[in-house]
Design a protein around this motif. Structure first.
Motif: not given
Length: 270
Positions: A10, A14, A16-19, A44, A52
């Protein structure tokens, strides 16, 4: 030549759109073809980090729970795990009850919670905590609350416990200049657990000298990575005090900062 790259998720891998952008995936694939390991390194849970890693086309090794676990998902092999003691987990559980806050326990790659959350993948603990911890290893516990004062009070109590360590926390608890983003959180592990220590262990396992390693990150729980690798890289979106502690600053996570760094590295490796 750098032989292994550790990448936070994070705010780093990725946007900020988690992409994970196609440019990032392409750069990672090219690095792997050149014989460079790409290891996703996160606070995580293991299963989440594995997903991921696969989505980003990274290597089969992952570091999860802020360094509490190293896993090879191709061989389905746990290389390293450093769980909290049962009595420590119970202490945290009762602390969460006393302050009426959420407690998330990371066990066997899953999130076991004290009370309902918006995440449908969480499992609510329905048995006594004493029974659960006697049969299940807990690698990390996370306190979460919308009330900053509760998290501050819990932090003060945990700071006094010698065998546990806060390995990650809301940025505003470290730097008053950072925005107070909700929910506020604390990540707790067994003392001595960190991304940096896990990097040491994985490099030793793979017989890679630490001077041949690189780490990319954006937050305070990435500092332990920066301290041990041969080359440390902060994202352009990292706090200014973190940027001052690294060897290099790349672009932001929203402007393919990881891809740009790895692309430049790929050009240097024949």
């Amino acid at each position: 030549m750098y032989r292994i790259i550790f990448i936070d998720i994070d705010g780093t891998l990725r946007n900020d759109k988690k992409e994970i952008t196609e440019r990032t995936k392409k750069a990672i694939c090219e690095a792997k073809k050149k014989g460079i390991y790409i290891v996703i390194c996160s606070g995580r849970p293991g299963k989440y980090v594995e997903e991921v890693s696969k989505a980003s086309s990274a290597s089969n090794y992952v570091i999860a729970c802020n360094g509490g676990e190293i896993y090879d998902y191709e061989k389905k092999k746990t290389i390293y795990v450093n769980p909290l003691k049962a009595e420590e987990v119970m202490t945290l559980w009762y602390l969460a009850e006393r302050y009426d806050t959420q407690l998330i326990m990371i066990s066997n790659g899953k999130r076991i919670v004290r009370k309902q959350t918006n995440d449908g993948t969480d499992i609510i603990l329905e048995e006594p905590i004493e029974n659960f911890v006697s049969h299940n290893p807990v690698t990390q516990c996370v306190f979460s609350s919308l009330k900053l004062e509760k998290i501050q009070q819990i932090k003060e109590e945990i700071d006094m416990v010698k065998d546990m360590e806060i390995v990650n926390l809301s940025g505003c608890l470290v730097n008053d200049n950072l925005p107070k983003e909700k929910p506020f959180f604390l990540d707790i592990t067994c003392r001595g657990t960190s991304k940096g220590n896990a990097i040491k262990k994985l490099c030793e396992y793979l017989k890679i000298d630490l001077k041949d390693s690189v780490a990319l990150g954006d937050s305070y729980n990435d500092l332990s990575m920066f301290e041990v690798v041969g080359h440390s890289v902060a994202m352009g979106n990292a706090p200014e005090d973190i940027k001052k502690m690294v060897d290099e600053v790349t672009d932001t996570n929203n402007k393919d900062g990881v891809a740009k760094f790895v692309e430049n590295l790929n050009k240097e490796v024949l």
